[in-house]
Scaffold this active site. Structure first.
Site: not given
Length: 333
Positions: A200, A197, A114
């Site tokens: 969003k 996958k 991240k």
């Protein structure tokens, strides 16, 4: 015999949950509330580990709650609540921060993933320590089971290590939770990038089916899904990812087996496949969207349901935190 406790949650990081959230987690949670004392949390404290626009965060939190309920989370059976409504989450996280080694926190792979986009120097300390807050989220409710995907297994191992360490130093306090890996859950892939996958953060919004999309929008996205050129309807994840994704979505949302569905389409083209999938998805999601909109139209009732869930959560969370504080040697107020 009393039911075991269970906790799971999602971030309110978008205005709509997507089909992957629904089939990958929510449908499982709905079933689990029959067999567990379920605590389902909207983790707004986790959301602020990256910058948020305050009004949007508030809106997304309510919208996420409405979709949970519309999808079948029953506030009478489960405690559905917002993380920041239970102060013990942040309070226990600080205690756990103080028994976590810097090295073991540094080994959490999701922080590395991240923080790559903006660089570690620009990432918040909150993003670095969020697995420890996640451990607090879990341990407050003394759950025997934590439903997690494979990508969260490392964080659950950290939770187990911290619970064991605290118990060893200060006396038996925490249940050591077991992972309930959702292996049977359908993996739902992006309609435009069917090897990735559904997420969003999709590069192309046409690849993402949202629970709050209008039926016509859902149908258009599915009918525009990437397939291939050979025209054969069969399930082969490696050779035919786009076709296999559509078959998998249909099977997951209807309960019909992959073999049965593909057999029913033999001799037909991809148009028939896409129409069948679009019809099934619209049929399943339209009542959820309608119910969520109804709840959002009555914010006072939605807030009442969340306050009721927070009261249930606070009862057990405060009890756990009180035990922790006693064992640490804090003076009672």
């Amino acid at each position: 015999m009393s039911k075991p406790n269970l906790l799971s949650g999602m971030q309110p990081s978008a205005s709509s949950l997507h089909l992957g959230n629904y089939l990958g987690a929510l449908t499982q949670w709905v079933k689990m509330q029959e067999d567990f004392n379920a605590y389902y949390v909207i983790v707004d404290l986790h959301a602020i580990t990256v910058p948020q626009e305050p009004a949007q965060l508030r809106e997304n939190t309510r919208r996420t709650a409405a979709q949970y309920i519309a999808a079948g989370i029953d506030p009478e059976k489960s405690a559905l609540f917002v993380q920041s409504h239970v102060p013990a989450h942040a309070q226990l996280a600080w205690v756990l921060n103080c028994i976590t080694g810097f090295g073991e926190a540094s080994r959490m792979t999701q922080f590395k993933d991240k923080s790559q986009k903006g660089g570690a120097d620009n990432s918040s300390v909150g993003l670095f320590t969020y697995p420890i807050l996640q451990a607090a989220d879990i341990l407050l409710y003394q759950p025997k089971a934590v439903p997690v995907g494979e990508d969260q297994r490392q964080h659950l191992e950290l939770t187990r290590d911290l619970a064991t360490r605290f118990n060893s130093r200060f006396g038996q306090t925490f249940e050591i939770p077991e992972a309930h890996i959702l292996r049977e859950t359908a993996k739902i892939y992006d309609l435009q990038e069917p090897t990735a996958k559904m997420s969003k953060s999709a590069a192309d919004p046409k690849g993402l089916v949202n629970l709050m999309d209008e039926p016509s929008v859902i149908a258009k996205k599915i009918k525009s899904a990437v397939t291939d050129t050979d025209g054969e309807i069969r399930f082969d994840r490696d050779a035919k990812p786009g076709v296999s994704n559509l078959i998998g979505i249909y099977s997951a949302i209807t309960g019909e087996s992959i073999d049965s569905f593909t057999a029913s389409l033999q001799g037909q083209g991809y148009g028939a496949l896409k129409t069948a999938v679009a019809d099934a998805v619209v049929s399943a999601l339209d009542p959820i969207r309608n119910r969520a909109q109804e709840l959002l139209g009555d914010p006072a009732e939605l807030d009442r349901l969340l306050a009721s869930g927070a009261a249930k959560a606070n009862e057990i969370a405060e009890r756990t935190l009180s035990d922790v504080y006693d064992r640490l040697g804090f003076v009672r107020p």
